[in-house]
Structure formats: structure tokens, C-alpha cells
Write a protein that holds these residues in place. Structure first.
Motif, PDB file in Angstrom:
ATOM      1  N   ASP A   5      -5.203  -8.293 -10.062  1.00 36.76           N
ATOM      2  CA  ASP A   5      -6.104  -8.831 -11.066  1.00 36.76           C
ATOM      3  C   ASP A   5      -5.405  -8.807 -12.416  1.00 36.76           C
ATOM      4  N   ARG A   6      -5.897  -9.590 -13.343  1.00 41.94           N
ATOM      5  CA  ARG A   6      -5.256  -9.659 -14.650  1.00 41.94           C
ATOM      6  C   ARG A   6      -5.221  -8.310 -15.355  1.00 41.94           C
ATOM      7  N   SER A   7      -6.194  -7.461 -15.020  1.00 33.80           N
ATOM      8  CA  SER A   7      -6.238  -6.151 -15.657  1.00 33.80           C
ATOM      9  C   SER A   7      -5.232  -5.182 -15.067  1.00 33.80           C
ATOM     10  N   ALA A   8      -4.604  -5.559 -13.939  1.00 30.89           N
ATOM     11  CA  ALA A   8      -3.686  -4.634 -13.284  1.00 30.89           C
ATOM     12  C   ALA A   8      -2.358  -4.566 -14.019  1.00 30.89           C
ATOM     13  N   THR A   9      -1.669  -3.447 -13.883  1.00 23.67           N
ATOM     14  CA  THR A   9      -0.402  -3.247 -14.550  1.00 23.67           C
ATOM     15  C   THR A   9       0.733  -3.621 -13.617  1.00 23.67           C
ATOM     16  N   THR A  10       1.946  -3.190 -13.923  1.00 25.07           N
ATOM     17  CA  THR A  10       3.110  -3.580 -13.153  1.00 25.07           C
ATOM     18  C   THR A  10       3.045  -3.023 -11.738  1.00 25.07           C
ATOM     19  N   THR A  11       3.857  -3.644 -10.859  1.00 30.27           N
ATOM     20  CA  THR A  11       3.834  -3.262  -9.456  1.00 30.27           C
ATOM     21  C   THR A  11       4.344  -1.845  -9.245  1.00 30.27           C
ATOM     22  N   SER A  12       5.061  -1.290 -10.222  1.00 25.58           N
ATOM     23  CA  SER A  12       5.566   0.078 -10.066  1.00 25.58           C
ATOM     24  C   SER A  12       4.478   1.118 -10.272  1.00 25.58           C
ATOM     25  N   ASP A  13       3.338   0.711 -10.850  1.00 25.21           N
ATOM     26  CA  ASP A  13       2.265   1.663 -11.140  1.00 25.21           C
ATOM     27  C   ASP A  13       1.308   1.730  -9.964  1.00 25.21           C
ATOM     28  N   ILE A  14       1.767   2.278  -8.857  1.00 27.80           N
ATOM     29  CA  ILE A  14       0.961   2.408  -7.649  1.00 27.80           C
ATOM     30  C   ILE A  14       0.107   3.668  -7.766  1.00 27.80           C
ATOM     31  N   VAL A  15      -1.203   3.513  -7.621  1.00 26.45           N
ATOM     32  CA  VAL A  15      -2.088   4.678  -7.728  1.00 26.45           C
ATOM     33  C   VAL A  15      -2.670   5.101  -6.380  1.00 26.45           C
ATOM     34  N   VAL A  16      -2.705   4.189  -5.419  1.00 30.14           N
ATOM     35  CA  VAL A  16      -3.164   4.523  -4.067  1.00 30.14           C
ATOM     36  C   VAL A  16      -2.081   4.085  -3.080  1.00 30.14           C
ATOM     37  N   GLU A  17      -1.677   5.008  -2.223  1.00 31.12           N
ATOM     38  CA  GLU A  17      -0.642   4.694  -1.242  1.00 31.12           C
ATOM     39  C   GLU A  17      -0.970   5.349   0.100  1.00 31.12           C
ATOM     40  N   LEU A  18      -1.205   4.507   1.097  1.00 33.60           N
ATOM     41  CA  LEU A  18      -1.371   4.975   2.474  1.00 33.60           C
ATOM     42  C   LEU A  18      -0.156   4.515   3.255  1.00 33.60           C
ATOM     43  N   SER A  19       0.441   5.415   4.001  1.00 33.69           N
ATOM     44  CA  SER A  19       1.646   5.083   4.747  1.00 33.69           C
ATOM     45  C   SER A  19       1.541   5.581   6.192  1.00 33.69           C
ATOM     46  N   GLY A  20       1.486   4.631   7.135  1.00 35.88           N
ATOM     47  CA  GLY A  20       1.437   4.966   8.552  1.00 35.88           C
ATOM     48  C   GLY A  20       0.281   5.860   8.942  1.00 35.88           C
ATOM     49  N   VAL A  21      -0.885   5.642   8.348  1.00 34.11           N
ATOM     50  CA  VAL A  21      -2.030   6.540   8.548  1.00 34.11           C
ATOM     51  C   VAL A  21      -2.754   6.246   9.866  1.00 34.11           C
ATOM     52  N   CYS A  22      -2.984   7.290  10.627  1.00 35.35           N
ATOM     53  CA  CYS A  22      -3.763   7.197  11.861  1.00 35.35           C
ATOM     54  C   CYS A  22      -4.868   8.252  11.833  1.00 35.35           C
ATOM     55  N   LYS A  23      -6.030   7.886  12.357  1.00 35.42           N
ATOM     56  CA  LYS A  23      -7.140   8.828  12.463  1.00 35.42           C
ATOM     57  C   LYS A  23      -7.895   8.545  13.750  1.00 35.42           C
ATOM     58  N   THR A  24      -8.027   9.594  14.583  1.00 30.35           N
ATOM     59  CA  THR A  24      -8.701   9.454  15.870  1.00 30.35           C
ATOM     60  C   THR A  24      -9.859  10.442  15.960  1.00 30.35           C
ATOM     61  N   PHE A  25     -10.973   9.987  16.513  1.00 34.34           N
ATOM     62  CA  PHE A  25     -12.129  10.846  16.746  1.00 34.34           C
ATOM     63  C   PHE A  25     -12.364  10.937  18.254  1.00 34.34           C
ATOM     64  N   TYR A  26     -12.930  12.074  18.672  1.00 33.48           N
ATOM     65  CA  TYR A  26     -13.229  12.278  20.082  1.00 33.48           C
ATOM     66  C   TYR A  26     -14.724  12.542  20.231  1.00 33.48           C
ATOM     67  N   GLN A  53      -5.258   2.872  12.772  1.00 32.26           N
ATOM     68  CA  GLN A  53      -4.019   2.810  13.537  1.00 32.26           C
ATOM     69  C   GLN A  53      -2.885   2.288  12.661  1.00 32.26           C
ATOM     70  N   ASN A  54      -2.047   3.218  12.206  1.00 32.15           N
ATOM     71  CA  ASN A  54      -0.840   2.874  11.446  1.00 32.15           C
ATOM     72  C   ASN A  54      -1.154   2.030  10.207  1.00 32.15           C
ATOM     73  N   ILE A  55      -2.090   2.499   9.398  1.00 33.01           N
ATOM     74  CA  ILE A  55      -2.496   1.787   8.184  1.00 33.01           C
ATOM     75  C   ILE A  55      -1.534   2.102   7.041  1.00 33.01           C
ATOM     76  N   SER A  56      -0.986   1.059   6.433  1.00 29.71           N
ATOM     77  CA  SER A  56      -0.151   1.197   5.236  1.00 29.71           C
ATOM     78  C   SER A  56      -0.711   0.257   4.176  1.00 29.71           C
ATOM     79  N   LEU A  57      -0.953   0.803   2.984  1.00 32.79           N
ATOM     80  CA  LEU A  57      -1.641   0.034   1.946  1.00 32.79           C
ATOM     81  C   LEU A  57      -1.321   0.603   0.577  1.00 32.79           C
ATOM     82  N   ASN A  58      -1.023  -0.270  -0.381  1.00 36.56           N
ATOM     83  CA  ASN A  58      -0.795   0.135  -1.768  1.00 36.56           C
ATOM     84  C   ASN A  58      -1.803  -0.560  -2.684  1.00 36.56           C
ATOM     85  N   ILE A  59      -2.288   0.169  -3.687  1.00 36.66           N
ATOM     86  CA  ILE A  59      -3.180  -0.401  -4.698  1.00 36.66           C
ATOM     87  C   ILE A  59      -2.618  -0.041  -6.066  1.00 36.66           C
ATOM     88  N   ARG A  60      -2.538  -1.037  -6.950  1.00 34.04           N
ATOM     89  CA  ARG A  60      -2.001  -0.814  -8.287  1.00 34.04           C
ATOM     90  C   ARG A  60      -3.101  -0.430  -9.267  1.00 34.04           C
TER      91      ARG A  60
END
Length: 350
Positions: A5-26, A53-60
């Protein structure tokens, strides 16, 4: 990844980072047959639900990101991971440089969370009591508290019910109070899970406008989920879609429409009551000379459709409409369900 969005800053300013996230319930399964009583006790069936299942996501910083998917796709699980309610089984979650699960106390001061079907308000006390409780327990400096309270009263219109009992508030008032409570400590990131559920049209519009103003005035990063796609399209420049625990799309709404079909509605009024037969368009309704079709504008030119119609009968009037984002998303969900987009559940015996 698309431009923020126009209000977002540069791509280096990552505030949320998920890398290879998995979560299983039984989940333990029980048979209703009387003959299975002992098997239920000693050898129950266990249902494995792979929620993520293997969620990777970045938010600026400064982005408004819509997070969408069918029921059970993994949206709420993701929000719970980001709000420190759950920890991942595999992978890493980093928000503002912190691990939400391990750094919960320090992390809680940096985020705001609102679940549309829950409330943090003290039900049998005035709204002001909940705010004062948070000021004391969270040790918010009085000057900062008063300044932010003034801003929230102005943006959310809290003054009209600030001294009313929480249980006597309308749904819209309760949601505005919950938003205010989530923001009184000036969080850098706001996670919203179904923030407009159950609201009437006016209350919904006020809440959506507040979220826009908050992002614009204070550059708060916002991630929100909703089943109302029109809400998401109004707010977010970027939509991330999840299906059965896997990321299925990350981009803007315009590209979403084009990639999954630019669905349009064509309304034609003719002097003949019979509907023209149009190659490339599907007739969905016809009555008294008014005919409604749907077509994919990325593959079919509307001029070609009108030329076909005019060759069969005089055309008196024409109207074309872009399909609502709700219709587009419903088509996507239906396609995923039909194609078996992903598999996330298995059942096995213990």
C-alpha cells in the motif's frame, strides 16, 4: 510479492515473517456404536488436521493485508500464531524481530488483536472500566493514555457510550470499543479476525473507515481476515489466500480477478422476448426481453458478444457489470474444492 500500500515503507522493513511454518492438531474420534466403547477407550481413532503446511509469508510495515480462505483453511490458526496464542510445530514466526511465543510479555505491548466473535470488555461494567483496567495492568503512562484515548474517542466515537455497561452496547458499539481497547497502548501491528461480523451496514462502514484512517494517520500495519470479500477489497491493496493449510495466492485484487477469470455480467434488453444465443457467454436469466449473461472478459470481447446479439434481434439497451469480489472468490473456492486443491487431513488408529 506485489507492491505494498502507499503507506508501506521499503521492502527491507519487514515486520511480520513466517518461514516454513507448519501446525498440526490431533482430534480423538469416537464411534457412536455401543460395541466400540472399549475401542474408543483403548484404541481410539485419531484425526490429524494439518492446519498449516509450510507457510512462508512476509508483511511490510504500513501494509494492510487481507488474509482469506474457506472455512477451516487455516486463517485463525495463523492469527493465533501471530498473536502468541499458539506456537508452530515446525518453522519460525518473527514479528517486529521477536518470537511471539517465547517473547510474549514484551511482544504483547507491541500488538493489538481483535476477534470479532469475542470481547475483552468487562461485561457487567462500564466501558471506561475496561480501559482503566488496561491502563493500570499494562502500566501505560497517563500522558500517553490520555492522548491516545482522545484520538480513539474522536475516530471511533466512543464518548457516546463510554460510560455505558458493555452488555448494553450494540454490536457496532461493542466492536468500536474492542478496537479502541486493542489500540489504547499504541500497538505497531493490529491483527483483526472477522472485525465486521454481525454488524449492520452503517456500523460496518464506520469500522472500515476507522481502519483506513488508522493506517493512514499512524502507519499501523494491519492484517485482517473476513468472509466478507467486499470489506477486504475496500481496505487492502494485497490479498493472501490460503486453502487447506497452504498458501494459494499472494497478490493484489485486480491480478486475482484476471488470473482466476475476469468475470462480468452482461444485461441486454431486446425487442424479442427470446434470449440471443451468445458464444462465450452463459445465459443465467431471461424475462420479458431482459437477458442476463456471465462471461470471462479476459477471453471474450464484449463488442463481439453485442455483435452476435444484434445479428439475431434488435438490441434496445445494454449494461455490463464487473462481478462482485464475493462472486469471484466463491468461484475460486468452488474450483479448489472441485480440483482437490490440497489435502490436509488423515485419520489413523492410535
Amino acid at each position: 510479492m506485489v507492491a505494498p500500500d502507499r503507506s508501506a515503507t521499503t521492502t527491507s522493513d519487514i515486520v511480520v515473517e513466517l518461514s516454513g511454518v507448519c501446525k498440526t492438531f490431533y482430534q480423538r474420534q469416537r464411534s457412536e456404536k455401543f460395541s466400540d466403547v472399549f475401542r474408543n477407550l483403548f484404541r481410539p481413532q485419531i484425526r490429524e488436521v494439518r492446519a498449516l503446511q509450510n507457510i512462508s509469508l512476509n508483511i511490510r510495515r504500513g501494509e494492510i493485508v487481507a488474509y482469506a480462505g474457506p472455512n477451516g483453511a487455516g486463517k485463525s490458526t495463523t492469527v493465533k500464531l501471530l498473536s502468541s496464542v499458539l506456537a508452530p510445530d515446525v518453522g519460525t514466526v518473527r514479528v517486529l524481530g521477536m518470537d511471539p511465543w517465547r517473547d510474549r510479555k514484551r511482544y504483547a505491548n507491541k500488538i493489538g488483536v481483535v476477534f470479532g466473535q469475542r470481547t475483552e470488555l468487562w461485561w457487567d461494567h462500564p466501558v471506561i472500566a475496561s480501559f482503566e483496567w488496561k491502563r493500570i495492568v499494562w502500566d501505560i503512562p497517563d500522558e500517553r493514555y490520555q492522548r491516545m484515548l482522545g484520538v480513539l474517542k474522536e475516530l471511533l466515537g466512543l464518548s457516546e457510550f463510554f460510560n455505558s455497561l458493555a452488555r448494553e452496547l450494540s454490536l457496532g458499539q461493542k466492536m468500536r470499543a474492542d478496537l479502541g481497547l486493542a489500540l489504547i497502548h499504541e500497538p505497531e501491528i493490529l491483527f483483526l479476525d472477522e472485525p465486521t461480523i454481525g454488524l449492520d451496514v452503517l456500523a460496518k462502514r464506520n469500522v472500515l473507515q476507522f481502519i483506513k484512517d488508522l493506517n493512514k494517520r499512524q502507519n499501523v500495519t494491519i492484517m485482517l481476515t473476513s468472509h466478507d470479500m467486499s470489506d477486504l477489497e475496500q481496505l487492502a491493496g494485497r490479498i493472501v489466500m490460503i486453502d487447506k493449510g497452504k498458501l494459494a495466492y499472494d497478490g493484489n485484487f485486480d491480478r486475482l480477478r484476471k488470473e482466476f477469470a475476469d468475470r462480468r455480467r452482461l444485461l441486454i434488453e431486446t425487442s424479442d422476448s427470446a434470449a440471443p444465443k451468445l458464444m462465450g457467454a452463459v445465459l443465467v436469466h431471461s424475462e420479458a426481453g431482459r437477458h442476463e449473461y456471465v462471461f470471462d472478459a479476459s477471453h471474450v470481447n464484449i463488442a463481439v458478444l453485442l455483435e452476435q446479439a444484434s445479428a439475431q434481434t434488435p438490441v434496445l439497451d445494454v449494461e455490463t457489470q464487473r462481478a462482485s469480489i464475493d462472486d469471484v472468490i466463491a468461484d475460486i473456492y468452488e474450483k479448489w474444492q472441485r480440483d482437490g486443491h490440497a489435502h490436509s487431513q488423515t485419520v489413523f488408529s492410535n
